[in-house]
Design a protein around this motif. Structure first.
Motif, short mmCIF file in Angstrom:
data_model
loop_
_atom_site.label_atom_id
_atom_site.label_comp_id
_atom_site.label_asym_id
_atom_site.label_seq_id
_atom_site.Cartn_x
_atom_site.Cartn_y
_atom_site.Cartn_z
N ALA A 83 0.70 -1.08 -0.12
CA ALA A 83 -0.06 0.04 -0.02
C ALA A 83 1.04 1.57 0.17
CB ALA A 83 -1.11 -0.06 1.23
N GLU A 84 1.74 0.76 0.74
CA GLU A 84 2.53 2.51 1.05
C GLU A 84 4.07 2.96 -0.17
OE1 GLU A 84 3.52 3.49 4.43
OE2 GLU A 84 1.83 2.96 5.52
N GLY A 85 3.68 1.32 -1.10
CA GLY A 85 5.11 1.77 -1.98
C GLY A 85 6.58 1.36 -1.71
N PHE A 86 6.95 0.30 -0.63
CA PHE A 86 8.04 -0.19 -0.17
C PHE A 86 8.33 -1.85 -1.28
CE2 PHE A 86 6.53 1.52 4.03
CZ PHE A 86 7.56 2.35 3.71
N ILE A 87 7.05 -2.41 -1.46
CA ILE A 87 7.27 -2.84 -2.36
C ILE A 87 5.98 -2.80 -4.04
CG2 ILE A 87 8.33 -4.97 -1.54
CD1 ILE A 87 5.73 -6.52 -0.68
N GLU A 88 6.52 -3.47 -5.02
CA GLU A 88 5.08 -3.15 -6.32
C GLU A 88 5.59 -4.69 -6.91
OE1 GLU A 88 6.70 0.00 -9.04
OE2 GLU A 88 7.74 0.80 -7.58
N LYS A 89 4.35 -5.68 -6.65
CA LYS A 89 3.94 -6.78 -7.77
C LYS A 89 4.87 -6.46 -8.50
CE LYS A 89 0.31 -7.56 -10.20
NZ LYS A 89 -1.00 -7.06 -10.52
N GLU A 90 5.26 -5.86 -9.38
CA GLU A 90 5.21 -6.08 -10.24
C GLU A 90 7.49 -6.83 -10.89
OE1 GLU A 90 3.66 -3.20 -10.21
OE2 GLU A 90 1.82 -4.58 -11.75
N LYS A 91 7.69 -5.87 -9.50
CA LYS A 91 8.74 -6.15 -9.13
C LYS A 91 8.87 -7.99 -8.73
CE LYS A 91 11.15 -1.82 -8.92
NZ LYS A 91 10.97 -0.63 -8.53
N PHE A 92 8.12 -8.49 -9.17
CA PHE A 92 8.26 -9.96 -8.16
C PHE A 92 8.77 -10.56 -9.20
CE2 PHE A 92 6.87 -7.87 -4.47
CZ PHE A 92 7.86 -9.03 -3.21
N THR A 93 9.44 -11.37 -9.29
CA THR A 93 9.43 -13.16 -9.82
C THR A 93 10.20 -14.59 -9.73
OG1 THR A 93 11.29 -14.04 -11.95
CG2 THR A 93 11.81 -13.13 -10.04
N GLY A 94 9.85 -15.28 -9.73
CA GLY A 94 9.98 -16.32 -10.19
C GLY A 94 11.56 -17.12 -10.35
N LEU A 95 11.76 -17.95 -9.36
CA LEU A 95 12.42 -19.19 -8.91
C LEU A 95 12.58 -20.27 -9.38
CD1 LEU A 95 14.61 -16.92 -5.51
CD2 LEU A 95 14.10 -16.31 -8.64
N PHE A 96 13.84 -20.75 -10.51
CA PHE A 96 13.69 -22.07 -10.64
C PHE A 96 14.68 -22.77 -10.09
CE2 PHE A 96 14.60 -25.80 -13.31
CZ PHE A 96 13.30 -25.95 -14.14
N GLY A 97 14.63 -22.97 -9.14
CA GLY A 97 16.15 -23.50 -8.40
C GLY A 97 16.36 -25.14 -9.12
N MET A 98 17.67 -25.32 -8.98
CA MET A 98 18.36 -26.75 -9.25
C MET A 98 19.16 -27.21 -8.44
SD MET A 98 21.22 -25.57 -12.73
CE MET A 98 21.70 -26.83 -11.38
N VAL A 99 19.27 -28.05 -7.97
CA VAL A 99 20.78 -29.53 -7.43
C VAL A 99 21.65 -30.65 -7.86
CG1 VAL A 99 20.38 -27.79 -4.61
CG2 VAL A 99 19.40 -30.01 -5.64
N GLY A 100 22.11 -30.41 -7.09
CA GLY A 100 22.94 -31.94 -8.17
C GLY A 100 22.87 -32.04 -9.93
N LEU A 101 23.49 -30.79 -9.88
CA LEU A 101 23.77 -30.53 -11.50
C LEU A 101 25.63 -32.12 -11.40
CD1 LEU A 101 23.94 -29.92 -14.55
CD2 LEU A 101 25.60 -28.31 -13.64
N ALA A 102 26.37 -32.40 -10.82
CA ALA A 102 27.42 -32.92 -10.17
C ALA A 102 27.32 -34.42 -10.53
CB ALA A 102 28.15 -32.84 -9.23
N GLU A 103 25.57 -34.59 -9.64
CA GLU A 103 25.23 -36.53 -9.96
C GLU A 103 24.72 -36.86 -11.11
OE1 GLU A 103 25.54 -34.38 -7.08
OE2 GLU A 103 27.10 -35.06 -5.68
N CYS A 104 24.43 -35.42 -11.70
CA CYS A 104 23.10 -35.74 -13.02
C CYS A 104 24.18 -36.03 -13.81
CB CYS A 104 22.42 -34.35 -12.87
SG CYS A 104 21.40 -34.59 -14.54
N VAL A 105 25.66 -35.15 -14.09
CA VAL A 105 25.93 -35.69 -15.28
C VAL A 105 26.76 -36.84 -15.30
CG1 VAL A 105 28.54 -34.40 -15.75
CG2 VAL A 105 26.28 -32.77 -15.46
N ASN A 106 27.50 -37.38 -13.77
CA ASN A 106 27.68 -38.73 -13.98
C ASN A 106 27.28 -39.35 -14.25
OD1 ASN A 106 30.64 -36.45 -12.85
ND2 ASN A 106 30.05 -37.17 -10.04
#
Ligand code: SF4
Ligand code: SF4
Lengths: 291, 499
Positions: free
Chosen positions: B294-317
């Motif tokens: 309401a007071e403009g400390f945050i704006e909906k437009e500046k939010f995103t979603g995060l696509f996380g990943m772990v275990g690249l090493a094990e995947c590659v191996n």
């Protein structure tokens, strides 16, 4: 084409001059100090073959009556250097100038300079002079770690000194006789070199290993710091010479040539190091480092 | 999940942790998110994982309020006027922090605190400012009992910044985490002071400012939580991640993975991320009623979603094995290339995906190299090399740097240095500069002899983990996570950087 025998290369070193540096250790030394921590760098391998069978990894073999080392197979257990009776190592590498420069280029973005060490690096001063000229073109600084035994005031070294940014000189013990006992050679030249390089503005640091009860540490630190203090006070450039006091540690020391007494010696206590450091400061050395 | 009675009876947690646990249990008794059968199955199998975000998200995961605005204008809802001195400034911020939610309920971002405080620090009141800053930091550590709380400093050297570093060295507290935004503007003095501090208390990390600025189109960004880069005045609605090591087991060979398994997963996971955002925006009322909005400390437009990943090493191996290759990730060119191929493929899919809840066409979900959680046995963080297999530091940096450009919202390796570096911090700065020139965006370090250590991204005290070993209650919930990572992930056996 010039080549050199290299004992090892440390890509990143934080104890051989300012910042992060590549340290290149040349094989071969003209001293034979009782407490040497890297005795395998003293002599050149004569391919006697005694160490070959000791290698558990099959990294050593004899080809054309020369001992060869396969770096990829080696597990760095150091059994070979322990067995060698010649204070040598089968693991040295023979580098041409180009090959060495190639190694330096790889890490040049991460280091501010290179430091040559040994063994005794200055025995290869011609090779190093050429190397340094090229290294400077890469924007890196050039340091030499030396026992100070060659008389650097002689004309033949002038080009070598020009190519070197700074020297780091070992001052093992002040008393001449003690120095001969320890290294087989007197230390008059070392003292002259410290003065000569200091006045030239080419001395980065002087190093002394503190060995309690075995050497007269008090006398050495007192005299050396007075010498450095004297040079510092004349120095206009503002860059003070460092005096580095190194704690003696038993790791790597050859047990067989130490007499009972030296074997029993433990590292100096922190209080002793602090006292020596205070003494050096009172003699005019601003920068004392204990390691 | 623990039963409600288990939470009430747990002897290892504090009162606040208990309340939080109960709230979680309540949320998770609901079933309101729409999920495809694929998502359900893969969630069940632990391949897709929303990191205990809960079944009915009622606030964004990470929030980065515009604290600059708060310092300048105050806050009407909280009835706070702009501060006039260092005491009011620190006190106002502390009051405000208590009202900044996140996934942990506590703020994961508390601002560029040096810039926020700088105008109240003068040569005359330096001593008083130092006291205020020390109390401020101590207060944060004791009340925001979660090391995902993250502050930033820099890139410019400020008096406040130098005092903050000094106080952190003296206090040796895990919270808040700290990152130095490092750029050409940063003085050597600030950089060296930061390294000296990191060798004592495992922070700050170094972020390559120019790279983040470019990725965020010149907008103000902050480093939050472990090391997530996000836009100030915004944040991330959600972070869902894939365990690539487990995913790889679904493929019959490498091309099956690249052409079928990975794209299918990515599309399904993006659908799930969007569904969570839908719930936050359309059903929960956060953006409709919260004063931050309401007071403009945050704006909906500046939010995103995060696509996380772990275990690249094990995947590659695993894929390498399927192809009959023995090379391992981190130590083999072919394996490293395959790793980059996988990340590249994900980047492309994210770029092509349009989230219908974003107003702007260019707005995309961001890729995040996630560090894993305490239960991730057998899966290495993000794109990291398994602990114990790390090559020498130079090779390590060369190996890691190609990956950093794909992860605007965070990736990092941790390097532990032995005590000799305390005498030559310049050497570490040379390494950081070299790494940034080579493409790294983030660099974390700690001294191996310290009590405060970096686990995966957050910080814990070794001494507190020992307390927990003895069955005692500890203040910070991150200590519990740290102990898990120590026991399951061997994080304290990270390769030491000697001379
Ligand atoms: S150190 Fe020497 S003995 Fe040991 S594996 Fe290497 S070559 Fe063989
Ligand atoms: S290293 Fe020593 S033992 Fe081995 S071949 Fe050379 S001189 Fe002989």
């Amino acid at each position: 084409m010039r080549r050199a025998k290299i004992n090892k290369i440390i890509k990143f070193s934080n104890v051989d001059g300012p910042g992060n540096r590549m340290s290149i250790f040349f094989q071969g030394c003209n001293y034979n100090c009782l407490y040497c921590h890297n005795p395998e760098t003293i002599n050149r391998c004569n391919s006697c073959g005694a160490c070959v069978d000791s290698c558990p990894a099959g990294a050593l073999c004899i080809v054309d009556s020369k001992v060869c080392w396969d770096k990829k197979l080696c597990v760095e257990c150091d059994l070979c250097t322990e067995i060698c009776m010649r204070n040598s190592s089968p693991k040295t590498m023979d580098y041409s100038m180009e090959e060495l420069l190639e190694e330096i280029k790889k890490v040049s973005g991460f280091i501010r300079g290179i430091t040559v060490s040994g063994g005794e690096a200055t025995l290869n001063y011609k090779f190093i002079t050429e190397l340094f000229k090229e290294v400077k073109k890469m924007g890196l600084t050039t340091f030499v770690d030396t026992n100070g035994s060659l008389d650097l005031r002689e004309d033949i070294y002038s080009e070598f000194i020009r190519a070197t940014d700074k020297f780091m000189v070992d001052m093992k013990v002040w008393d001449e006789k003690a120095h001969i006992d320890l290294t087989n050679i007197d230390n008059l030249i070392v003292k002259k070199n410290i003065e000569f390089l200091g006045v030239l503005g080419k001395l980065y640091e002087v190093r002394t290993v503190i060995v309690p009860e075995f050497l007269d540490n008090l006398e050495t630190v007192s005299e050396v710091s007075r010498l450095i203090g004297g040079i510092n006070s004349k120095n206009q450039s503002g860059e003070d010479i460092i005096y580095k006091l190194i704690k003696y540690r038993q790791v790597g020391v050859r047990k067989e040539i130490l007499d009972e007494k030296l074997l029993e010696i433990s590292s100096p206590r922190d209080e002793m190091m602090e006292e020596l450091s205070k003494l050096a400061r009172s003699n005019g050395v601003e920068k004392v480092i204990i390691i | 999940m623990m039963s409600i009675l288990d939470i009430i009876k747990d002897t290892n947690i504090t009162f606040e942790q208990r309340v939080l646990g109960l709230a979680r249990a309540a949320e998770n008794s609901l079933d309101v998110l729409k999920m495809t059968d694929y998502v359900k199955e893969y969630r069940e199998a632990g391949i897709i994982c929303d990191l205990f975000e809960g079944n009915a998200p009622y606030r964004p995961r990470y929030i980065l309020p515009d604290y600059d605005k708060f310092i300048k204008e105050g806050c009407e809802f909280l009835n706070i006027a702009p501060p006039t001195d260092i005491w009011e400034a620190t006190n106002n911020l502390l009051m405000f922090y208590k009202h900044v939610p996140s996934i942990t309920t506590m703020p994961v971002y508390i601002g560029n605190i040096d810039y926020l405080l700088e105008k109240f620090v003068t040569d005359e009141n330096e001593e008083e400012s130092y006291r205020a800053i020390k109390l401020f930091l101590k207060h944060i550590d004791t009340t925001i009992t979660d090391s995902f709380c993250h502050a930033n400093i820099g890139p410019r050297e400020t008096k406040a910044g130098m005092l903050i570093l000094k106080a952190m060295r003296e206090l040796e507290l895990p919270t808040p985490n700290l990152t130095l935004k490092y750029s050409k503007e940063t003085t050597d003095r600030l950089a060296i002071e930061s390294i000296n501090t990191a060798l004592v208390t495992a922070k700050p990390s170094f972020a390559k400012d120019s790279m983040y600025r470019e990725d965020f189109g010149g907008n103000e960004y902050g480093i939050v939580s472990c090391y997530n880069g996000l836009e100030v005045g915004g944040g991330a609605h959600t972070l869902v991640r894939v365990r690539l090591g487990r995913l790889a087991k679904k493929a019959i060979n490498k091309s099956d993975f690249m052409e079928r398994v990975l794209p299918e997963l990515a599309h399904e996971m993006l659908g799930y991320i969007d569904e969570r955002i839908r719930f936050i925006l359309e059903e929960s009322v956060f953006f409709k009623v919260n004063f931050l909005v309401a007071e403009g400390f945050i704006e909906k437009e500046k939010f995103t979603g995060l696509f996380g990943m772990v275990g690249l090493a094990e995947c590659v191996n695993h894929l390498m094995e399927l192809e009959g290759n023995s090379g391992r990730f981190g130590n083999n060119d072919l394996a490293n290339k395959l790793g980059e191929e996988i990340v590249k493929a994900l980047t492309k899919i994210l770029k092509d995906h349009k989230c219908k809840y974003f107003d702007r066409e260019e707005k995309k979900h961001l890729l995040h190299s996630q560090v894993g959680i305490e239960t991730d046995a057998g899966e290495s963080p993000g794109c990291r090399i398994p602990i114990g297999e790390e090559p020498e530091i130079f090779e390590h940096i060369v190996q890691a740097s190609p990956f950093h450009k794909y992860f605007a919202s965070g990736i990092g390796d941790i390097y532990s240095f032995d005590e000799t570096y305390k005498k030559n911090p310049q050497a570490i700065l040379d390494i950081i500069n070299g790494g940034f020139n080579m493409g790294l965006r983030f660099f974390s370090m700690y001294g191996n002899d310290c009590d405060v250590v970096r686990v995966t991204g957050y910080l814990v005290k070794k001494s507190e983990m020992e307390k927990l070993d003895q069955g005692k209650v500890v203040l910070r919930d991150t200590t519990i996570l740290g102990k898990g990572a120590r026991d399951n992930g061997r994080v304290l056996e990270r390769k030491l950087r000697k001379k």
